[in-house]
Design an enzyme around this catalytic site. Structure first.
Site, PDB file in Angstrom:
ATOM      1  N   GLY A  98       0.991  -1.215  -0.058  1.00 20.55           N
ATOM      2  CA  GLY A  98       0.418  -0.165  -0.010  1.00 20.55           C
ATOM      3  C   GLY A  98       0.604   0.858  -0.083  1.00 20.55           C
ATOM      4  O   GLY A  98       0.448   2.015   0.373  1.00 20.55           O
ATOM      5  N   SER A  99       1.989   1.013  -0.115  1.00 23.22           N
ATOM      6  CA  SER A  99       2.908   2.882  -0.279  1.00 23.22           C
ATOM      7  C   SER A  99       2.627   3.282  -1.739  1.00 23.22           C
ATOM      8  O   SER A  99       2.710   4.500  -1.369  1.00 23.22           O
ATOM      9  CB  SER A  99       4.284   1.626  -1.156  1.00 23.22           C
ATOM     10  OG  SER A  99       4.263   1.521  -1.740  1.00 23.22           O
ATOM     11  N   ASN A 100       1.583   3.212  -2.770  1.00 26.25           N
ATOM     12  CA  ASN A 100       1.195   3.693  -3.083  1.00 26.25           C
ATOM     13  C   ASN A 100      -0.201   4.081  -2.902  1.00 26.25           C
ATOM     14  O   ASN A 100      -0.841   6.070  -2.982  1.00 26.25           O
ATOM     15  CB  ASN A 100       0.984   3.502  -4.885  1.00 26.25           C
ATOM     16  CG  ASN A 100       2.433   3.482  -5.855  1.00 26.25           C
ATOM     17  OD1 ASN A 100       2.530   4.380  -6.417  1.00 26.25           O
ATOM     18  ND2 ASN A 100       3.016   2.145  -5.864  1.00 26.25           N
ATOM     19  N   MET A 149      -3.326  -7.283  -6.809  1.00 27.10           N
ATOM     20  CA  MET A 149      -2.657  -8.128  -7.952  1.00 27.10           C
ATOM     21  C   MET A 149      -3.367  -9.387  -8.072  1.00 27.10           C
ATOM     22  O   MET A 149      -3.886 -10.326  -8.148  1.00 27.10           O
ATOM     23  CB  MET A 149      -1.573  -9.193  -6.411  1.00 27.10           C
ATOM     24  CG  MET A 149      -0.560  -8.109  -6.304  1.00 27.10           C
ATOM     25  SD  MET A 149       0.206  -7.362  -7.934  1.00 27.10           S
ATOM     26  CE  MET A 149       1.673  -6.535  -7.391  1.00 27.10           C
ATOM     27  N   ARG A 150      -4.823  -8.834  -8.853  1.00 29.58           N
ATOM     28  CA  ARG A 150      -5.729  -9.928  -9.419  1.00 29.58           C
ATOM     29  C   ARG A 150      -6.109  -9.033 -10.649  1.00 29.58           C
ATOM     30  O   ARG A 150      -6.192  -7.856 -10.589  1.00 29.58           O
ATOM     31  CB  ARG A 150      -7.258  -9.130  -8.957  1.00 29.58           C
ATOM     32  CG  ARG A 150      -7.102 -11.214  -7.738  1.00 29.58           C
ATOM     33  CD  ARG A 150      -8.407 -10.703  -7.023  1.00 29.58           C
ATOM     34  NE  ARG A 150      -7.820 -11.595  -5.638  1.00 29.58           N
ATOM     35  CZ  ARG A 150      -8.412 -13.003  -5.814  1.00 29.58           C
ATOM     36  NH1 ARG A 150      -8.417 -13.776  -7.310  1.00 29.58           N
ATOM     37  NH2 ARG A 150      -7.332 -13.648  -4.462  1.00 29.58           N
ATOM     38  N   ASN A 185      -4.226   2.197 -13.384  1.00 33.85           N
ATOM     39  CA  ASN A 185      -3.006   1.304 -12.649  1.00 33.85           C
ATOM     40  C   ASN A 185      -2.007   2.264 -13.423  1.00 33.85           C
ATOM     41  O   ASN A 185      -1.215   2.877 -13.737  1.00 33.85           O
ATOM     42  CB  ASN A 185      -3.197   0.099 -13.071  1.00 33.85           C
ATOM     43  CG  ASN A 185      -2.107  -0.519 -13.027  1.00 33.85           C
ATOM     44  OD1 ASN A 185      -1.984  -1.146 -11.673  1.00 33.85           O
ATOM     45  ND2 ASN A 185      -1.478  -1.483 -13.681  1.00 33.85           N
ATOM     46  N   HIS A 219       2.024   0.913 -13.124  1.00 26.87           N
ATOM     47  CA  HIS A 219       3.029  -0.383 -13.277  1.00 26.87           C
ATOM     48  C   HIS A 219       4.160   0.104 -13.320  1.00 26.87           C
ATOM     49  O   HIS A 219       4.920   0.856 -14.045  1.00 26.87           O
ATOM     50  CB  HIS A 219       2.242  -0.844 -14.724  1.00 26.87           C
ATOM     51  CG  HIS A 219       3.361  -2.028 -14.787  1.00 26.87           C
ATOM     52  ND1 HIS A 219       2.454  -3.061 -14.776  1.00 26.87           N
ATOM     53  CD2 HIS A 219       4.160  -1.995 -15.984  1.00 26.87           C
ATOM     54  CE1 HIS A 219       3.480  -4.411 -15.001  1.00 26.87           C
ATOM     55  NE2 HIS A 219       4.525  -3.929 -15.761  1.00 26.87           N
TER      56      HIS A 219
HETATM   57  C1  GAR Z   1       3.900  -1.037  -7.467  1.00 27.13           C
HETATM   58  O1  GAR Z   1       5.583  -1.353  -8.231  1.00 27.13           O
HETATM   59  C2  GAR Z   1       3.083  -1.782  -8.384  1.00 27.13           C
HETATM   60  O2  GAR Z   1       3.595  -0.543  -9.487  1.00 27.13           O
HETATM   61  C3  GAR Z   1       2.846  -3.092  -8.483  1.00 27.13           C
HETATM   62  O3  GAR Z   1       2.736  -3.077  -7.432  1.00 27.13           O
HETATM   63  C4  GAR Z   1       3.404  -2.823  -5.831  1.00 27.13           C
HETATM   64  C5  GAR Z   1       2.770  -2.281  -5.408  1.00 27.13           C
HETATM   65  O4  GAR Z   1       3.052  -1.958  -4.062  1.00 27.13           O
HETATM   66  N1  GAR Z   1       2.042  -3.373  -9.699  1.00 27.13           N
HETATM   67  C6  GAR Z   1       1.851  -3.946 -10.468  1.00 27.13           C
HETATM   68  O5  GAR Z   1       3.308  -4.494 -10.531  1.00 27.13           O
HETATM   69  C7  GAR Z   1       0.716  -4.133 -11.360  1.00 27.13           C
HETATM   70  N2  GAR Z   1       0.981  -4.672 -12.313  1.00 27.13           N
HETATM   71  P1  GAR Z   1       2.341  -1.378  -3.036  1.00 27.13           P
HETATM   72  O6  GAR Z   1       1.390  -2.201  -2.680  1.00 27.13           O
HETATM   73  O7  GAR Z   1       3.456  -0.521  -1.991  1.00 27.13           O
HETATM   74  O8  GAR Z   1       1.923   0.228  -3.664  1.00 27.13           O
END
Ligand code: GAR
Length: 213
Positions: free
Chosen positions: A14-16, A92-93, A109, A111
């Site tokens: 959940g850092s984003n 992640m789904r 999204n 990526h």
């Molecule tokens: C992030 O690096 C995001 O870009 C990636 O998962 C991580 C989630 O981090 N997303 C993907 O790879 C989607 N295909 P977070 O939970 O700390 O935000």
């Protein structure tokens, strides 16, 4: 004007999501988080919203007999909370095309690669294994394909000779946290014009009452 209401889908760290919360509380993003949905009851993301007065719901896939029923619940929760824009933030789904087509141009999204290179899982490892010299991240609208929707913002991150998946991921993540709130803010300011695959960024409108020459 009513603030854009965000619905955030998370699965893990959940850092984003945190970056979005931080941008809102620092007035860099004029929006409101109406709901956070996690498909994982143990997601650290859920702890991040504690204390922010943001509604959260856990919707586990295994509690539903079909993907369609699971997604119906997601859609019902978003409707209940009047969500305007859905953000995938480490969710992640893969969402079905049926779900996505219900929210045209209303799902974003982030990526961790410069799309269309390295879609799918472990994008940072894919870039390293390929020997790419430049990696980065992309914010895009979600369409029915895998990380294939119209690109809103991208930023490059150099790959260093001594990079590991961890060091590269960390540097990319730092940029993700800047790029995602910025893209969401452009949406909230109605400055994204989608023309086929291209997303044009419209100039900022002068504030009402501001002096014009
Ligand atoms: C992030 O690096 C995001 O870009 C990636 O998962 C991580 C989630 O981090 N997303 C993907 O790879 C989607 N295909 P977070 O939970 O700390 O935000």
């Amino acid at each position: 004007m009513r603030k854009t209401v965000l619905g955030v889908l998370v699965s893990g760290r959940g850092s984003n999501l945190q970056a979005i919360i931080d941008a809102i509380s620092a007035d860099r993003l004029d929006a409101k988080i109406g709901l956070v949905i996690s498909d994982n009851p143990d997601a650290h993301a859920l702890q991040r919203v504690a204390g922010w007065n943001i509604p959260t719901v856990v919707v586990e896939r295994k509690k539903y007999s079909s993907r369609q029923d699971f997604e119906e619940r997601l859609a019902a929760e978003f409707a209940l909370h009047h969500v305007d824009l859905i953000l995938l933030a480490g969710f992640m789904r893969i969402l079905s095309s049926h779900f996505i087509s219900r929210f045209p141009g209303k799902i974003m999204n982030i990526h961790p690669a410069l799309l269309p290179a390295f879609p799918g899982l472990n994008a940072q490892k894919q870039a390293l294994d390929y020997g790419a010299k430049v990696a980065g991240c992309t914010v895009h609208f979600v369409d029915e394909g895998m990380d294939s929707g119209p690109i809103i913002l991208q930023e490059a991150v150099p790959v260093l000779d001594n990079d590991t998946v961890e060091t590269l991921s960390e540097r990319i993540l730092h940029v993700e946290h800047i790029l995602y709130p910025r893209a969401v803010n452009l949406y909230c300011q109605q400055r994204l014009a989608v023309e086929g695959r291209r997303v044009r960024i419209l100039p900022k409108m002068p504030k009402e009452g501001a002096k014009t020459q």
